[in-house]
Design an enzyme around this catalytic site. Sequence first.
Site, PDB file in Angstrom:
ATOM      1  N   GLU A  62      12.159  -1.224  -9.472  1.00  0.00           N
ATOM      2  CA  GLU A  62      11.562  -2.573  -9.522  1.00  0.00           C
ATOM      3  C   GLU A  62      10.715  -2.776 -10.777  1.00  0.00           C
ATOM      4  OE1 GLU A  62      11.913  -5.320  -7.897  1.00  0.00           O
ATOM      5  OE2 GLU A  62      12.640  -4.896  -5.877  1.00  0.00           O
ATOM      6  N   LYS A 107       1.790  -2.232 -10.048  1.00  0.00           N
ATOM      7  CA  LYS A 107       1.594  -0.783 -10.149  1.00  0.00           C
ATOM      8  C   LYS A 107       2.864  -0.085 -10.639  1.00  0.00           C
ATOM      9  CE  LYS A 107       3.728   1.115  -6.297  1.00  0.00           C
ATOM     10  NZ  LYS A 107       4.634  -0.018  -6.043  1.00  0.00           N
ATOM     11  N   ARG A 119      10.410   6.589  -7.943  1.00  0.00           N
ATOM     12  CA  ARG A 119      11.507   6.179  -8.837  1.00  0.00           C
ATOM     13  C   ARG A 119      11.012   5.675 -10.183  1.00  0.00           C
ATOM     14  NH1 ARG A 119      13.901   1.774  -4.668  1.00  0.00           N
ATOM     15  NH2 ARG A 119      13.294   2.956  -2.821  1.00  0.00           N
ATOM     16  N   GLY A 139       0.809  -1.217   0.000  1.00  0.00           N
ATOM     17  CA  GLY A 139       0.000   0.000   0.000  1.00  0.00           C
ATOM     18  C   GLY A 139       0.839   1.261   0.000  1.00  0.00           C
TER      19      GLY A 139
END
Lengths: 315, 315
Positions: free
Chosen positions: A263, A173, A237, A118
């Site tokens: 990521e 996401k 990022r 979250g």
Amino acid sequence: VLASKGHEVVSWTTNEHLASVLKRTRIQPFLPNQVSQGNIHITTNLAEALSGIDMLVESVTAAGIRPVFEQVKALRVPDCPIVLTSKGIEQSSGSILPEVAVEVLGESIRDQTGALSGPGYAEEVIRGLPTSVVASAYDPKATMQICDTFTTQTFRVYPNTDITGICYGGALKNVIAIACGIADGLSLGWSARAALMTRGLHEIRKLAVANGSKAETLGGLSGMGDLCMTCSSPTSRNFRFGKLIAQGYPLKAALEEIKMVVEGIYTCVAAWELAQKLDVPMPITEAVHEIVYGGMNPYAAVEILMKRPIKEENQ
Amino acid sequence: VLASKGHEVVSWTTNEHLASVLKRTRIQPFLPNQVSQGNIHITTNLAEALSGIDMLVESVTAAGIRPVFEQVKALRVPDCPIVLTSKGIEQSSGSILPEVAVEVLGESIRDQTGALSGPGYAEEVIRGLPTSVVASAYDPKATMQICDTFTTQTFRVYPNTDITGICYGGALKNVIAIACGIADGLSLGWSARAALMTRGLHEIRKLAVANGSKAETLGGLSGMGDLCMTCSSPTSRNFRFGKLIAQGYPLKAALEEIKMVVEGIYTCVAAWELAQKLDVPMPITEAVHEIVYGGMNPYAAVEILMKRPIKEENQ
């Protein structure tokens, strides 16, 4: 958060230099304005870190989960709640991260394993700004233990029964955040970003559901919440990486500029492979994959997205 | 959009001065950098505007729907698709706007009545930046007519079968936008905003479902998409209004500063009344209502929100 609640925290890192900086200054180099409060012991000795713990909190990277838990296993299999906080999918297996932990440490730890996900920026959480996140474990008892342990007056942890869903939300996401960064780099405007976030969540949800998640989980804090934060904030990022790519930076140069792990570029590969395997259309993830790895021109990608045949919104 | 596709557009306004400015300059005062292109005829004569039309597009305000359609009815009941583009709930009845149109013009127009909703800034749409929105009518044939009529290479209109859901999404998001503006005015940070958007969509969805909408519609372009745009962009009126309120502006002064209609302050009243009638907990809408109309201190409202007992995320 845990130290501020009076918990005794042991923080383990493999980086000797970082450990000595943390011991001396109590300041994380990435959060230069924050001095850590409370009882935090820094160590580079994993055996020491694992000794007598009531909870194990993982915060490495998606790629780090397997090797780190191999090291943990070689020392002792913890008999306390294990909380994963990294957001990603293991690239080789396509698995969610708690599944990797169970695979390494053994089925016996499943019921005590969970994840925290979250929208929460470390800096804001430490400053005590209001933050709401979600926790889920394979067993509801562990879920409640995680919620109770982490919840403070400014940090709310909602329990959720769908661990797969919250892990997919947190991981996928990042791919959409890259897409929104690309759109921002092309100055496509607010309407385009809102559409990318919405249609992005739509395809994330489809992939997650095809992998056993509940659709509604992705509309919650991990998924929509994460997406709202990551895709709007210039400090994200993944968003910044996308923006650099749109401005013409090659992959390597963009990563060097960001300095920290992005990521989304790994999740993008894992997600796109899964999507093809499960036959889930993910046009935005595909476009990000093509731009980042296939050298596709971002404008061409936008044109392809806008020319797709229009289907009923929820299909 | 319609004129750029070669349609003959007649634009009706009651404002004689505005009509003469539009005729002379082809520039909408609120969009000073955009000169309208294509075949657009400006008139203040409603009978002239209604003569020989193939589609009627409403763009007034929620409060204007009933009186304007009363005027339309007195002249002629149109036998073409009727598209509502205002976003709101009628304050007196709590009805969605297409329902008000049907109530005024009669059941015979239901099958030809629909709505357009979703994230699109007028200025960006006119500039040809990529935009995706959603349309729904009471009858699927009218839905497809609206989609086909409006869709261009840069303006995508997705069909949806849930007209109630798209109308609630477009209306209720304005209340959450005010909440996000208030949070921004208090400098609560990105995490708090993401949580407000997510938990805001959660309560919007519950109210909409209690009124016959499908849950998934609110996670789409009207609902989530709208919310992503309105709650992030400093150009959103509702967001700006909330920010002014948090900065200590009284209601009237904040409205004078914005100049344009802030639909959220009316929707907030309608939504909160509906929520009480249907027994749907809407803590964020309640807080906005208390801050805007009850003079509650915004910090006190944040504290109340953060102290609520934590339930399972999807309940």
